[in-house]
Scaffold this motif. Structure first.
Motif, short mmCIF file in Angstrom:
data_model
loop_
_atom_site.label_atom_id
_atom_site.label_comp_id
_atom_site.label_asym_id
_atom_site.label_seq_id
_atom_site.Cartn_x
_atom_site.Cartn_y
_atom_site.Cartn_z
N THR A 104 12.39 47.30 24.09
CA THR A 104 13.56 47.09 24.92
C THR A 104 13.85 45.60 24.99
OG1 THR A 104 12.28 46.87 26.94
CG2 THR A 104 13.01 49.09 26.37
N LEU A 118 22.37 39.42 29.65
CA LEU A 118 21.77 40.61 29.05
C LEU A 118 21.31 41.62 30.09
CD1 LEU A 118 19.63 38.83 26.32
CD2 LEU A 118 21.48 40.45 25.88
N LEU A 145 21.95 45.17 29.54
CA LEU A 145 21.34 45.74 28.34
C LEU A 145 19.81 45.73 28.41
CD1 LEU A 145 23.53 43.84 25.73
CD2 LEU A 145 23.89 46.14 26.58
N ARG A 204 17.81 48.63 27.19
CA ARG A 204 18.14 49.24 25.90
C ARG A 204 17.14 48.84 24.83
NH1 ARG A 204 23.47 49.60 23.89
NH2 ARG A 204 24.96 49.75 25.57
N GLU A 255 19.43 49.83 19.39
CA GLU A 255 20.65 50.41 19.95
C GLU A 255 21.69 49.35 20.28
OE1 GLU A 255 18.00 53.82 22.29
OE2 GLU A 255 18.91 52.17 23.39
N LEU A 256 21.44 48.12 19.80
CA LEU A 256 22.35 47.02 20.11
C LEU A 256 23.17 46.63 18.90
CD1 LEU A 256 19.95 44.59 22.02
CD2 LEU A 256 21.40 46.35 22.98
N GLN A 293 24.56 41.28 20.10
CA GLN A 293 23.72 41.50 21.28
C GLN A 293 22.26 41.25 20.96
OE1 GLN A 293 25.01 45.53 21.87
NE2 GLN A 293 26.40 44.98 23.53
#
Lengths: 319, 252
Positions: B91, B125, B128, B131, B135-136, B140
């Motif tokens: 993550t 961020l 995010l 995440r 998945e970015l 990002q």
């Protein structure tokens, strides 16, 4: 909390494993008035060792698979797709040929050394591949394993040992008895060591540059990981034989659910590995009752299906 | 200060860096510019001890990068390369938290958590944070990597093309953030930049490489000259003074 539930589930499976088999070892038989001496003996000498062996080898092979994936930075690598298992088998064969009197511990050490050499060779080859396609890496490992196992088969053929070779290349827990599985506790210690060093493996999974930037010696982390993987593989093969796919399927599924931060995922990988091997062994004992199918064969079927699923599902996201 | 002395590097037969010597001031932003293949990334990688050099040496704050212990250097100097492929599923928060590893060895304190929260917020961020990297979007992910390096909180930060994949808003935001960190926290940034106008507007010092050799170095005013740039890039570049900055126009 969820981890506690998972531990309970594994304990449940372990309990089932204790009471499944040809000999009636139901709890009732154990506590009944005229306590069946045989049932108790079977429980202590066979069922408990078998169940422990399943848990220990499942957990440690799954964690070994995770470590391999971080070191090779490839999702499809595990001891059976990296030449590790074949090298360890060759090592055992060499011991049987040249030093048949060596105690099992010595056999395990030789197997570890062979596994180390084979896996290090694999990582070396992988580093040289210019195009690091995610699919090329396990293919190289499988080919390397094929070459090594061809050498082993040739030797075994020449010295009439094909049958013994077969015995440890298919994982089978039916011969596990008290006094013949205790080596597997070493793999538990190694899994513990992997958990202690968890952050290093997560960082190594980010690659050499990130590892160096964060102040770690990449080579040292790789050496530590290789040692753990090789020793776990050697211990498991010398005691119960090859357990395929656990190191591949389990870390991938845990990764999908929880990610790859080892501090978080290693406990889950270990539990899920134990659970998978326990379940497959129980299936193997029930399908053709009262006969048994070796766990290696069951895992081959279950694991191959899961592998295909992962391949097709993740294929597009890997590059 | 980063002192690069007589650094040479070959890849096989090709000499990519030819006796480069340059001193980069502390507490400032230095941009390294030059055409493709000039040796910019190689130089930065060598400064950040990710690549061995064939000759010469690099001192960062007096520490020789090839001889200082890995974990000591990791608290003085951080580096982010141009292409970063991470296969593992981490993550954003995990990734940024690993920036603290040189200090925590995996056991973060309250202070470390503050650093992590701050780095996430500097690069916007927070939404995010939970995440996974896969998945970015590319931009990002680039911001997440930079957040990790800033979280490492080293005095010297080397960034190879930090504006990679960033849209205009985030690129400008990034450069302002770096300028701020240099001014307020006394950090030293060494950036490899392709866009000479970003280099002109935000750097204190510009180093120009060409064919593995030091071509020019100086302030943006000294480097942003038509004849200097023409020689570095082999391309006619008009310089215009716009809003107090020297802007090069080379599009037509």
């Amino acid at each position: 909390m969820r981890l506690a539930l998972a531990i309970l589930a594994i304990l449940g499976l372990a309990a089932v494993s204790l009471f499944v088999g040809v000999e009636d070892v139901s709890p009732a038989a154990l506590i009944s008035q005229h306590a069946d001496r045989d049932a108790l003996l079977v429980l202590l000498a066979s069922r408990i060792p078998r169940t422990l062996a399943l848990v220990l080898s499942g957990a440690s092979m799954a964690v070994a698979g995770y470590i391999m994936q971080m070191l090779a930075r490839n999702r499809f690598v595990e001891p059976t797709t990296a030449g590790t298992v074949e090298s360890a088998s060759l090592g055992i064969l060499v011991v049987m040929l040249f030093a048949p009197g060596l105690p099992i511990f010595g056999r395990m050490i030789v197997a570890t050394l062979f596994a180390l050499a084979g896996t290090a060779l694999f990582l070396q080859i992988v580093r040289q591949i210019p195009l690091r396609s995610p699919y090329i890496v396990p293919l190289v490992g499988i080919m390397l394993g094929g070459v090594i196992s061809a050498v082993a088969t040739f030797l075994a053929y020449r010295y009439d040992m094909l049958q013994s070779l077969g015995a440890w290349t298919t994982g089978d827990f039916s011969t596990v008895l008290r006094g013949r599985y205790e080596l597997l506790w070493i793999s538990l210690a190694l899994t513990g060591l992997a958990y202690i060093a968890a952050d290093r493996f997560t960082v190594a999974g980010m690659g050499e540059d990130f590892t160096t930037n964060l102040g770690m010696n990449y080579r040292k982390v790789v050496s530590l990981g290789l040692t753990i993987v090789s020793m776990v593989t050697a211990v498991v093969i010398t005691t119960v034989g090859v357990i395929p796919f656990v190191g591949l399927v389990v870390p991938n599924i845990v990764s999908l659910a929880l990610g790859d931060n080892a501090r978080r995922s290693i406990p889950w990988i270990a539990l899920a590995g134990a659970g998978l091997v326990l379940s497959c062994d129980i299936i193997g004992r029930i399908v053709r009752y009262p006969y048994e199918i070796p766990v290696g064969t069951v895992l081959g079927v279950v694991g191959a299906a899961a592998f295909l699923y992962l391949l097709l599902r993740r294929g597009t996201r890997l590059a | 200060m980063i002192e690069v002395s007589n650094v040479s590097k070959r890849y096989g037969e090709t000499l990519v860096l030819d006796e480069v010597s340059v001193q980069l001031p502390a507490g400032k932003i230095t941009s390294i510019i030059g055409p493709n293949g000039a040796g910019k990334s190689t130089l930065v990688s060598i400064m950040g001890r990710l690549l061995p050099m064939d000759a010469g040496h690099v001192l960062v704050d007096g520490l020789d990068v090839t001889e200082t212990a890995d974990d000591v250097l990791a608290r003085h100097l951080s580096i982010l390369r141009q292409e970063n492929q991470i296969v593992s599923r981490l993550t954003v928060r995990d990734l940024v938290a690993f920036g603290r590893y040189p200090y925590t060895k995996g056991r973060p304190t309250v202070e470390d958590r503050e650093h992590i929260a701050q780095a996430l917020s500097y690069l916007q961020l927070e939404p995010l944070a939970g995440r996974f990297l896969d998945e970015l979007s590319g931009g990002q992910r680039q911001r997440a990597f930079i957040a990790m390096v800033l979280c490492q909180d080293t005095k010297y930060v080397l960034l190879d093309e930090p504006l990679n994949n960033l849209d205009m808003k985030h690129a400008v935001g990034m450069m302002k953030l770096l300028k701020d960190a240099a001014a307020k926290l006394g950090k030293t940034f060494v950036l490899v930049l392709h866009d000479i106008n970003f280099a002109s507007c935000y750097s204190d010092h510009i180093v120009a490489l060409r064919d593995g050799k030091l071509a020019y170095q100086g302030t943006p005013e000294e480097i942003m000259q038509p004849d200097v740039l023409a020689e570095i890039y082999d391309l006619p570049i008009d310089i215009h003074e716009i809003g107090g900055h020297r802007i090069g126009l080379y599009f037509t």
